[in-house]
Motif scaffolding. Structure first.
Motif, mmCIF file in Angstrom:
data_model
loop_
_atom_site.group_PDB
_atom_site.id
_atom_site.type_symbol
_atom_site.label_atom_id
_atom_site.label_comp_id
_atom_site.label_asym_id
_atom_site.label_seq_id
_atom_site.Cartn_x
_atom_site.Cartn_y
_atom_site.Cartn_z
ATOM 1 N N VAL A 35 2.972 2.729 13.358
ATOM 2 C CA VAL A 35 3.338 2.848 12.116
ATOM 3 C C VAL A 35 2.275 2.093 11.065
ATOM 4 N N GLN A 36 2.141 3.059 9.911
ATOM 5 C CA GLN A 36 1.308 2.559 8.946
ATOM 6 C C GLN A 36 1.844 2.547 7.638
ATOM 7 N N ARG A 37 1.901 1.433 6.909
ATOM 8 C CA ARG A 37 2.477 1.444 5.292
ATOM 9 C C ARG A 37 1.468 2.328 4.491
ATOM 10 N N VAL A 38 2.145 3.209 3.624
ATOM 11 C CA VAL A 38 1.416 3.806 2.960
ATOM 12 C C VAL A 38 2.166 4.008 1.643
ATOM 13 N N ASN A 39 1.209 3.831 0.599
ATOM 14 C CA ASN A 39 1.717 3.748 -1.029
ATOM 15 C C ASN A 39 1.814 5.135 -1.458
#
Length: 165
Positions: free
Chosen positions: A38-42
């Motif tokens: 999982v990667q946090r993306v804005n």
């Protein structure tokens, strides 16, 4: 010289025979575990809303109307003063003075109006996105792991290379 050449040829044949005996075939391995990466993306977005704002404006029509009313009133008052030729001068002077005063009074009154104004701002919107899967799999009693772009299921295809030692 012939002996060296024969040795060189024999070595080359032995080396090519080793590569010729290497073999690869497809098979399947059992998936032991699969964990999402999982990667946090804005992904910023814009929020907008409408507000009522009070705005002061100069009364443009009031200046014209004030000039007309002031001019008429001044002319009537000036006509009441004096006699003969002085009456005409007083009427004109009263009309001009009344128009100037009426224009000043009419246009000097600011008007307050409500005006709708749209306001916007940029807001951060963070989201978790799955970018792949860390997969552990078992092939013939040995465990291996790899990162894959999609969820693999119960088993994954593997390529088995067999090379003699």
């Amino acid at each position: 010289m012939k002996t060296q050449f024969k040795t060189l040829i024999a070595a080359a044949l032995a080396l090519s025979a080793t590569f010729a005996m290497a073999d690869a075939y497809p098979d399947y391995a059992r998936v032991v575990s699969s964990t999402a990466i999982v990667q946090r993306v804005n992904t910023p977005r814009q929020e907008c809303w409408t507000e009522n704002q009070q705005v002061q404006t100069q009364n443009q029509a009031g200046g014209v109307v004030g000039s007309i009313i002031g001019g008429v009133a001044g002319g009537v008052l000036g006509h009441q003063v004096g006699g003969g030729r002085g009456k005409d001068v007083a009427t004109v002077a009263g009309a001009i003075g009344g128009a100037l005063i009426g224009n000043e009074v009419g246009s000097g009154q600011p008007q307050v109006q409500n005006q709708q104004v749209q306001r916007c701002r940029q807001v951060d919107a963070w989201q978790d996105q799955v970018t792949g899967y860390h997969v552990t799999y078992d092939y013939k009693g040995r465990q291996f792991s790899a990162n894959l772009p999609q969820q693999p299921g119960d088993r994954i295809p593997v390529e088995v290379n067999v090379t003699p030692r």
